[in-house]
Design a protein around this motif. Structure first.
Motif, PDB file in Angstrom:
ATOM      1  N   ALA A  10       0.711  -1.195  -0.168  1.00 60.25           N
ATOM      2  CA  ALA A  10      -0.087   0.051   0.066  1.00 60.25           C
ATOM      3  C   ALA A  10       0.819   1.334  -0.034  1.00 60.25           C
ATOM      4  CB  ALA A  10      -0.963  -0.161   1.251  1.00 60.25           C
ATOM      5  N   GLU A  11       1.810   1.225   0.787  1.00 55.92           N
ATOM      6  CA  GLU A  11       2.896   2.309   0.806  1.00 55.92           C
ATOM      7  C   GLU A  11       3.635   2.818  -0.661  1.00 55.92           C
ATOM      8  OE1 GLU A  11       5.789   2.534   3.927  1.00 55.92           O
ATOM      9  OE2 GLU A  11       4.150   1.873   5.301  1.00 55.92           O
ATOM     10  N   GLU A  15       2.790   6.196  -2.914  1.00 59.00           N
ATOM     11  CA  GLU A  15       3.765   7.003  -3.280  1.00 59.00           C
ATOM     12  C   GLU A  15       3.791   7.085  -4.677  1.00 59.00           C
ATOM     13  OE1 GLU A  15       8.716   7.271  -3.083  1.00 59.00           O
ATOM     14  OE2 GLU A  15       7.617   6.044  -1.781  1.00 59.00           O
ATOM     15  N   VAL A  16       3.189   6.081  -5.404  1.00 54.94           N
ATOM     16  CA  VAL A  16       3.132   6.159  -6.922  1.00 54.94           C
ATOM     17  C   VAL A  16       2.129   7.422  -7.197  1.00 54.94           C
ATOM     18  CG1 VAL A  16       2.220   5.055  -9.051  1.00 54.94           C
ATOM     19  CG2 VAL A  16       3.916   3.876  -7.482  1.00 54.94           C
ATOM     20  N   GLY A  23      -5.165  10.067  -8.644  1.00 58.04           N
ATOM     21  CA  GLY A  23      -5.941   9.866  -7.470  1.00 58.04           C
ATOM     22  C   GLY A  23      -6.476   8.268  -7.274  1.00 58.04           C
ATOM     23  N   SER A  24      -6.504   7.713  -8.226  1.00 59.60           N
ATOM     24  CA  SER A  24      -6.875   6.189  -8.292  1.00 59.60           C
ATOM     25  C   SER A  24      -5.837   5.422  -8.278  1.00 59.60           C
ATOM     26  CB  SER A  24      -7.770   6.075  -9.565  1.00 59.60           C
ATOM     27  OG  SER A  24      -7.917   4.656  -9.690  1.00 59.60           O
ATOM     28  N   PRO A  25      -5.839   4.236  -7.233  1.00 63.51           N
ATOM     29  CA  PRO A  25      -4.627   3.479  -7.302  1.00 63.51           C
ATOM     30  C   PRO A  25      -4.595   2.687  -8.681  1.00 63.51           C
ATOM     31  CG  PRO A  25      -5.681   3.280  -5.372  1.00 63.51           C
ATOM     32  CD  PRO A  25      -6.613   4.057  -6.200  1.00 63.51           C
ATOM     33  N   GLN A  26      -5.505   2.365  -9.138  1.00 66.38           N
ATOM     34  CA  GLN A  26      -5.523   1.371 -10.407  1.00 66.38           C
ATOM     35  C   GLN A  26      -4.907   2.379 -11.377  1.00 66.38           C
ATOM     36  OE1 GLN A  26      -6.701  -1.892 -11.311  1.00 66.38           O
ATOM     37  NE2 GLN A  26      -5.996  -1.568 -13.233  1.00 66.38           N
ATOM     38  N   ASP A  27      -5.603   3.348 -11.805  1.00 73.30           N
ATOM     39  CA  ASP A  27      -4.882   4.513 -12.628  1.00 73.30           C
ATOM     40  C   ASP A  27      -3.426   4.905 -12.566  1.00 73.30           C
ATOM     41  OD1 ASP A  27      -7.478   4.554 -13.796  1.00 73.30           O
ATOM     42  OD2 ASP A  27      -8.104   6.308 -13.034  1.00 73.30           O
ATOM     43  N   ALA A  28      -2.952   4.994 -11.397  1.00 75.16           N
ATOM     44  CA  ALA A  28      -1.472   5.376 -11.189  1.00 75.16           C
ATOM     45  C   ALA A  28      -0.597   4.312 -11.507  1.00 75.16           C
ATOM     46  CB  ALA A  28      -1.593   5.677  -9.832  1.00 75.16           C
ATOM     47  N   ILE A  32       2.138   4.271 -14.648  1.00 73.86           N
ATOM     48  CA  ILE A  32       3.527   3.958 -14.339  1.00 73.86           C
ATOM     49  C   ILE A  32       3.918   2.831 -15.407  1.00 73.86           C
ATOM     50  CG2 ILE A  32       5.196   2.808 -12.707  1.00 73.86           C
ATOM     51  CD1 ILE A  32       4.414   5.753 -12.356  1.00 73.86           C
ATOM     52  N   VAL A  33       3.133   1.785 -15.626  1.00 73.98           N
ATOM     53  CA  VAL A  33       3.265   0.564 -16.206  1.00 73.98           C
ATOM     54  C   VAL A  33       3.498   0.982 -17.714  1.00 73.98           C
ATOM     55  CG1 VAL A  33       2.668  -1.621 -17.293  1.00 73.98           C
ATOM     56  CG2 VAL A  33       2.449  -1.097 -14.789  1.00 73.98           C
ATOM     57  N   ARG A  34       2.659   1.801 -18.334  1.00 76.49           N
ATOM     58  CA  ARG A  34       2.471   2.242 -19.596  1.00 76.49           C
ATOM     59  C   ARG A  34       3.643   3.166 -19.800  1.00 76.49           C
ATOM     60  NH1 ARG A  34      -2.219   1.305 -21.949  1.00 76.49           N
ATOM     61  NH2 ARG A  34      -4.130   0.618 -20.631  1.00 76.49           N
TER      62      ARG A  34
END
Length: 66
Positions: A10-11, A15-16, A23-28, A32-34
């Protein structure tokens, strides 16, 4: 498109999210992967151009020495 579910610290995700300003963990994580994939493609393209330039130099006949 197929989806994959994974567990992340989660940390790390927070941070990502902060660094990416998303704001969304999924989107973040997707961003990053893209970005990582795009960076790899750019590196491949630059390396390929450099390798092509080196091949072009090897193909040119060398002047007689000496």
């Amino acid at each position: 498109m197929a989806k994959v579910n994974i567990s992340l610290d989660a940390e790390l995700v927070v941070e990502v999210m902060v660094l990416a300003g998303i704001g969304s963990p999924q989107d973040a994580i997707e961003a990053i992967v893209r970005d990582y994939i795009a960076r790899g493609h750019r590196t491949e393209a630059r390396t390929e151009l450099k390798d092509q330039g080196l091949r072009d130099l090897d193909v040119k006949p060398q002047e007689p020495q000496g």
